[in-house]
Design a protein around this motif. Structure first.
Motif, PDB file in Angstrom:
ATOM      1  N   LEU B 261       0.840  -1.194   0.000  1.00  0.00           N
ATOM      2  CA  LEU B 261       0.000   0.000   0.000  1.00  0.00           C
ATOM      3  C   LEU B 261       0.878   1.247   0.000  1.00  0.00           C
ATOM      4  CD1 LEU B 261      -3.064  -0.174   2.378  1.00  0.00           C
ATOM      5  CD2 LEU B 261      -2.857   1.130   0.250  1.00  0.00           C
ATOM      6  N   GLU B 262       0.487   2.211  -0.792  1.00  0.00           N
ATOM      7  CA  GLU B 262       1.244   3.468  -0.803  1.00  0.00           C
ATOM      8  C   GLU B 262       0.366   4.611  -0.347  1.00  0.00           C
ATOM      9  OE1 GLU B 262       3.153   4.137  -4.524  1.00  0.00           O
ATOM     10  OE2 GLU B 262       4.882   2.934  -3.902  1.00  0.00           O
ATOM     11  N   LEU B 263       0.988   5.524   0.421  1.00  0.00           N
ATOM     12  CA  LEU B 263       0.263   6.694   0.925  1.00  0.00           C
ATOM     13  C   LEU B 263       1.027   7.946   0.504  1.00  0.00           C
ATOM     14  CD1 LEU B 263      -0.454   5.565   4.607  1.00  0.00           C
ATOM     15  CD2 LEU B 263      -2.043   5.510   2.675  1.00  0.00           C
ATOM     16  N   VAL B 264       0.276   9.029   0.321  1.00  0.00           N
ATOM     17  CA  VAL B 264       0.914  10.293  -0.041  1.00  0.00           C
ATOM     18  C   VAL B 264       0.810  11.244   1.140  1.00  0.00           C
ATOM     19  CG1 VAL B 264       0.961  12.167  -1.709  1.00  0.00           C
ATOM     20  CG2 VAL B 264       0.061   9.937  -2.363  1.00  0.00           C
ATOM     21  N   ALA B 265       1.925  11.897   1.457  1.00  0.00           N
ATOM     22  CA  ALA B 265       1.911  12.850   2.562  1.00  0.00           C
ATOM     23  C   ALA B 265       2.594  14.136   2.144  1.00  0.00           C
ATOM     24  CB  ALA B 265       2.632  12.240   3.758  1.00  0.00           C
ATOM     25  N   ASP B 266       2.292  15.245   2.908  1.00  0.00           N
ATOM     26  CA  ASP B 266       2.992  16.498   2.641  1.00  0.00           C
ATOM     27  C   ASP B 266       4.446  16.373   3.066  1.00  0.00           C
ATOM     28  OD1 ASP B 266       0.651  17.563   1.740  1.00  0.00           O
ATOM     29  OD2 ASP B 266       0.094  18.412   3.701  1.00  0.00           O
ATOM     30  N   LEU B 267       5.277  17.257   2.502  1.00  0.00           N
ATOM     31  CA  LEU B 267       6.685  17.243   2.862  1.00  0.00           C
ATOM     32  C   LEU B 267       6.815  17.668   4.321  1.00  0.00           C
ATOM     33  CD1 LEU B 267       9.209  16.609   1.208  1.00  0.00           C
ATOM     34  CD2 LEU B 267       9.533  19.085   0.912  1.00  0.00           C
ATOM     35  N   PRO B 268       7.510  16.878   5.140  1.00  0.00           N
ATOM     36  CA  PRO B 268       7.610  17.226   6.556  1.00  0.00           C
ATOM     37  C   PRO B 268       8.647  18.315   6.810  1.00  0.00           C
ATOM     38  CG  PRO B 268       8.811  15.223   6.131  1.00  0.00           C
ATOM     39  CD  PRO B 268       8.213  15.633   4.806  1.00  0.00           C
ATOM     40  N   ALA B 269       8.670  18.801   8.083  1.00  0.00           N
ATOM     41  CA  ALA B 269       9.591  19.874   8.447  1.00  0.00           C
ATOM     42  C   ALA B 269      11.024  19.357   8.580  1.00  0.00           C
ATOM     43  CB  ALA B 269       9.137  20.512   9.757  1.00  0.00           C
ATOM     44  N   PHE B 270      11.185  18.051   8.789  1.00  0.00           N
ATOM     45  CA  PHE B 270      12.541  17.502   8.940  1.00  0.00           C
ATOM     46  C   PHE B 270      12.971  16.867   7.617  1.00  0.00           C
ATOM     47  CE2 PHE B 270       9.450  14.352  10.170  1.00  0.00           C
ATOM     48  CZ  PHE B 270       9.908  13.167   9.617  1.00  0.00           C
ATOM     49  N   PRO B 271      14.270  16.779   7.364  1.00  0.00           N
ATOM     50  CA  PRO B 271      14.742  16.207   6.095  1.00  0.00           C
ATOM     51  C   PRO B 271      14.470  14.707   6.035  1.00  0.00           C
ATOM     52  CG  PRO B 271      16.591  16.691   7.536  1.00  0.00           C
ATOM     53  CD  PRO B 271      15.384  17.224   8.220  1.00  0.00           C
ATOM     54  N   VAL B 272      14.013  14.242   4.895  1.00  0.00           N
ATOM     55  CA  VAL B 272      13.775  12.799   4.739  1.00  0.00           C
ATOM     56  C   VAL B 272      14.572  12.275   3.558  1.00  0.00           C
ATOM     57  CG1 VAL B 272      11.492  12.629   5.753  1.00  0.00           C
ATOM     58  CG2 VAL B 272      11.712  13.324   3.381  1.00  0.00           C
ATOM     59  N   GLU B 273      14.902  11.006   3.610  1.00  0.00           N
ATOM     60  CA  GLU B 273      15.542  10.382   2.446  1.00  0.00           C
ATOM     61  C   GLU B 273      14.872   9.059   2.160  1.00  0.00           C
ATOM     62  OE1 GLU B 273      19.501   8.682   4.435  1.00  0.00           O
ATOM     63  OE2 GLU B 273      19.247  10.854   4.687  1.00  0.00           O
ATOM     64  N   ILE B 274      15.104   8.567   0.996  1.00  0.00           N
ATOM     65  CA  ILE B 274      14.420   7.359   0.567  1.00  0.00           C
ATOM     66  C   ILE B 274      14.852   6.178   1.419  1.00  0.00           C
ATOM     67  CG2 ILE B 274      14.177   5.745  -1.390  1.00  0.00           C
ATOM     68  CD1 ILE B 274      14.340   8.329  -3.148  1.00  0.00           C
TER      69      ILE B 274
END
Ligand SMILES: Nc1ncnc2c1ncn2[C@@H]1O[C@H](COP(=O)(O)OP(=O)(O)O)[C@@H](O)[C@H]1O
Ligand SMILES: [Mg+2]
Lengths: 265, 360, 305
Positions: B261-274
């Protein structure tokens, strides 16, 4: 549990009987005060007994008792009030040890440490033997645990939040203590004073063992019994000192009760 | 009125560290709420600010002045305590007037000020009453009036409503907000009740275990929690373990763990990586039950199976399962109820608003 | 409370070592006011209680010597003579045994009498309740005056003898004053202990008694197997108070029997005055204190359980 009616009646009668036995001596003494002799049933009611007392010297004894009561009360409030406050309100290393130590005298039979004081004074401060300060110190010692406990209890039942509120409102700690803490613990303060005063004014042992000159009322009466035995006039003396001391305590209570109106209700 | 700054405050009680380096900024004229569970150190922080406790480390500034070691009676604050603290041996008038005298108010100004402040807290005509002649709510209002009367730099409220019953609480809270607006006095309200904090505050500080977790506008914290604690503490939040699948402007695509299952979220305030593990937070109120045929119009549409549904107050609280993960949904409105009744076992829902918090 | 201070100390020790001045300044800032406030009481108790009592302990091991032919002064010999005398010479042994025996006997009797009455007062609304409660408190207020008053009730022409003679129990009036029997009788009458035990019983939930009764226990069994064990702490407290009061009894025998009575406290006083044997008085005082302390210890043990 449910007890049967005869059992209940028996128990109630037993309780009343016990109460009667405990109260009877006082009634008997009153009867004896107003008769020519101390026989039972009382006959020949007179006021002669009042005339047979050497009033001036007995008044001196009563005055001494009251003075002792007053000084003991002041002394004990002065030293026990801050101590009880600290023991109840402040956290510090050794606090629990101290609060136990203060109650050690309760396990000592009064007569042992009073005679210890007597011996100590006789050997190291012979010139102080029998003086008022020594009698006062010995008398006050006996009431310390009771007074500290009464004061501690009233601090314990008073929320420290009132003092803190006063501090934040701009009151100096001393101001907060006088204007807020003292009035709020008022009833406890009166109880403690009453305990100190009665204990001292009715005291016998310290004056008997430590004193040399002026006797307290209790000691005076003891000496009088030694001289003349149990006579109506001695009964009168006992009656008078009790009426005086209990009267003062009641008056104090009544006056302060009005003072601390908001708190007793 | 003043700005309050607290810098890396530490307070220990023996072995317990109640405050572990707390930094707080309270803007001038704001109504700031400190929210946190019982025992998290709120009272301790407030008492340090009031000067009733000496912190072990750190600094406190009120206005431009450092007050860390200043005695409480020199700080010019007003404080309302958790427990009733109206002096029982003084009348309402005396309670307030004494505070004014302590702050050296002119004698002739005092009666006028007392009248004014009593009007503000709606206690006019009760000047001569004592504590035992007032209700709990009235007594607490006296304490608020007493705190506010000398126009303090800062008003501290330590769970001022906790001793009152629910109805009174809401009433008095609204009044506190009004009074704060009217006086503009910088106010710090401590509470463990999130609804109280969200209702009243314009600035919210979230606390947990002696640390500040998040600070900001209430709505912002509600919408964008930055930690698991923030997410869980406010509102009913579902936490779904995910990993970041790819970054996809303007948002992030997540893969739900143990499920295709895939979900879409807004870009968070902290840096994310794959590949990074994250929690996807979805509020129970942000999950929308939708008719299956309208699915294409919605974001994050998934099928869930319902385990239990119960009407609680104005909404139906549904306990469900999204694959292996538990999910709670609040369903409200008659149209949605109808959908729930149609297919009681399976629902099509849209996870409308997904936020991310770090997971390790 | 104990834990608090311990952990606080442990916390202080983990701080880096500072020179004593800084440490002192810190300590003073934290506890100076506390120390100042509590010191008057501590100094008072030290000077008026601790020092004399410690000297008493020391004197107990001294012997005495005539000083300038007028004054017996204690001499530091560190002998056990005083204690040996106390436990061998018959006048002291008798005194000790009598004091202890009477204290134990009268306490047992008074607690036994107090139990049913206390139960009744705790559980039921007694007729004449204020009167009953007042009477139990009376002996605490000015104890010695109660004793003087008591003497009036015990004289040969007094009410007790009158009652017994009217009932035909005795022919001749009993000589109750100057007679240890009067002390024993008075000590056996429960006073404060009724109130203490009543408080303890009131603290026992009636539910337990009802449970026992539904299980088939009769009133006596319920009282003995449920109420008394549950109220044990309070009862032991009353017992201790009673026993230690009896062991230290001074004024009661002094007034009712006279200054030459056998009770230990009076004996101590007589060693001082007229015999001026301070070491012997101290040794007896130490023994009396030790007995009281042992009782206190036993009491604390029962309170822990
Ligand atoms: N006087 C104290 N002594 C020891 N520990 C305390 C004391 N006061 C508070 N604590 C501890 O400090 C922590 C924070 O307490 P507090 O500030 O009262 O929490 P809150 O107000 O958020 O409920 C708690 O764990 C509490 O147990
Ligand atoms: Mg709190």
């Amino acid at each position: 549990m449910k007890l049967s009616r005869p059992v209940l009646v028996t128990l109630n009668i037993a309780a009343l009987l016990l109460a009667f036995i405990l109260i009877w001596p006082v009634i008997q003494m009153m009867l004896s005060s107003f008769t020519t002799d101390i026989d039972f049933p009382p006959r020949n009611f007179t006021l002669n007994a009042f005339g047979n007392i050497v009033w001036p010297s007995y008044f001196l004894a009563i005055r001494f008792s009251l003075e002792l009561g007053l000084w003991t009360t002041l002394l004990l409030l002065a030293i026990c009030l801050p101590a009880a406050y600290v023991l109840e309100r402040r956290r510090f290393p050794g606090r629990s040890l101290l609060s136990v130590l203060i109650f050690v005298p309760t396990i000592f039979p009064g007569v042992t440490y009073v005679s210890a004081i007597g011996i100590y004074v006789a050997i190291f401060f012979p010139y102080l033997r029998g003086t008022f300060p020594i009698v006062l110190l010995g008398t006050a010692m006996g009431a310390i645990p009771l007074v500290v406990r009464a004061l501690q209890a009233s601090f314990a039942t008073t929320d420290p939040v009132y003092e803190e509120a006063a501090l934040v409102m701009g009151a100096h700690p001393l101001q907060a203590f006088v204007r807020v803490t003292l009035p709020i613990i008022g009833p406890g303060l009166i109880t403690a004073s009453m305990i100190a005063f009665t204990a001292a004014a009715m005291s016998f042992t310290p004056a008997f063992i430590l004193g040399s000159g002026q006797p307290t009322a209790a000691y005076y009466i003891y000496r009088e019994i030694g001289k003349v035995g149990f006579t109506p006039s001695v009964a009168v003396m006992v009656l008078i000192i009790q009426v005086v001391v209990l009267g003062i305590v009641q008056a104090m209570y009544f006056i302060f009760r009005r003072q601390f109106r908001g708190l007793f209700v | 009125m003043a700005v309050v700054r607290v810098e890396s405050l530490v307070k220990r009680y023996g072995a317990v560290t109640a405050l572990k380096g707390v930094d707080v900024f309270i803007p001038n004229g704001s109504l700031t709420a400190i929210l946190g569970p019982s025992g998290c150190g709120k009272t301790t922080l407030l008492r340090c600010i009031a000067g009733l406790l000496l912190p072990d480390e750190g600094r406190i500034y009120i206005g431009s002045q450092e007050v860390t070691r200043v005695e409480p009676f020199h700080r010019n604050l007003g404080m309302v305590f958790q427990r009733p603290s109206m002096f029982p041996h003084m009348t309402v008038y005396e309670n307030i007037a004494w505070g004014l005298r302590l702050r050296r108010w002119q004698k002739h100004e005092i009666p006028r000020r007392v009248r004014e402040i009593l009007e503000l807290v709606r206690l006019k005509g009760m000047e001569d009453r004592r504590y035992n002649q007032l209700s709990g709510g009235q007594a607490q209002r006296v304490v608020i009036a007493r705190a506010l009367a000398p126009k303090p730099d800062l008003l501290l409220l330590d769970e001022p409503l906790s001793a009152l019953d629910a109805k009174l609480r809401a009433e008095l809270l609204a009044e506190i907000v009004d009074i704060q607006r009217e006086t503009g006095c910088t106010t710090l309200l401590v509470t463990h009740d999130q609804s109280e904090a969200l209702t009243a505050a314009d600035n919210l500080i979230l606390m947990n275990e002696g640390e500040i977790v998040q600070q900001g506008a209430p709505l912002d914290i509600y919408r964008r929690p930055q930690s698991v604690f923030s997410a869980n503490f406010i509102g009913t939040n579902n936490m779904l373990p995910c990993t970041v699948a790819r970054l996809d402007a303007p948002g992030v695509v997540l893969k739900l763990e143990d499920a295709p299952l895939e979900l879409v979220a807004d870009l968070p305030a902290f840096p994310v990586e794959i590949g990074q593990p994250v929690w996807a937070c979805v509020r129970a109120d942000d999950i929308d039950v939708i008719p299956q045929e309208t699915a294409p119009h919605y974001r994050n549409v998934v099928k869930i199976c319902v385990e239990r549904a119960a009407l609680t107050g104005g909404f139906v609280s549904v306990e469900a399962r999204l694959e292996a993960h538990p999910l709670r949904i609040h369903v409200s409105g008659s149209a949605r109820f109808a959908l729930l009744e149609q297919s009681p076992a399976f629902l099509t829902v849209s996870l409308a608003h997904v936020t991310l918090v770090p997971r390790d | 409370m104990k834990l608090d201070s311990l952990t606080a100390e442990a916390g202080e020790q983990t701080l880096p070592r500072l020179d004593w001045r800084t440490r002192w300044r810190r300590w003073w800032r934290a506890h100076g006011a506390t120390a100042l406030l509590i010191s008057p009481l501590l100094i008072y108790m030290l000077l008026v209680f601790a020092v004399p009592v410690i000297y008493q302990l020391a004197f107990a091991f001294y012997s005495r010597q005539l000083y300038r032919g007028v004054l017996w002064l204690p001499v530091p010999d560190f002998t056990l003579t005083n204690f040996v005398r106390a436990f061998t010479e018959s006048e002291y042994v008798d005194s000790l045994a009598w004091t202890l025996g009477v204290a134990l006997f009268t306490s047992a009797v008074s607690i036994a009498l107090a139990l049913p009455i206390a139960y009744f007062l705790a559980r039921y609304k007694a007729f004449g309740k204020p009167f009953i409660e007042l009477s139990f408190l009376l002996p605490i207020f000015g104890e010695i005056f109660t004793l003087y008053a008591l003497a009036y009730a015990l004289t040969p022409s007094g009410p007790l003898n009158w009652l017994l003679m009217s009932l035909g129990v005795i022919r001749e009036p009993l000589q109750l004053i100057r007679n240890p029997a009067s002390v024993i009788i008075w000590m056996s009458i429960p006073t404060l202990s009724v109130l203490l035990i009543r408080g303890a019983i009131a603290g026992v939930d009636v539910m337990y008694e009802e449970a026992a009764q539904t299980m088939g226990a009769n009133s006596l069994q319920t009282f003995w197997h449920v109420t008394v064990p549950l109220a044990k702490k309070g009862i032991m407290g009353a017992l201790l108070l009673s026993v230690s009061g009896g062991v230290g009894a001074y004024t009661l025998p002094l007034v009712l029997v006279g200054p030459n009575n056998i009770w230990l406290a009076t004996r101590i006083q007589r060693e001082v005055n007229p015999f001026y044997n301070y070491p012997m008085a101290s040794a007896l005082g130490v023994i009396l204190t030790a007995i009281s302390a042992a009782l206190m210890y036993l009491y604390l043990r029962t309170q822990e359980a």
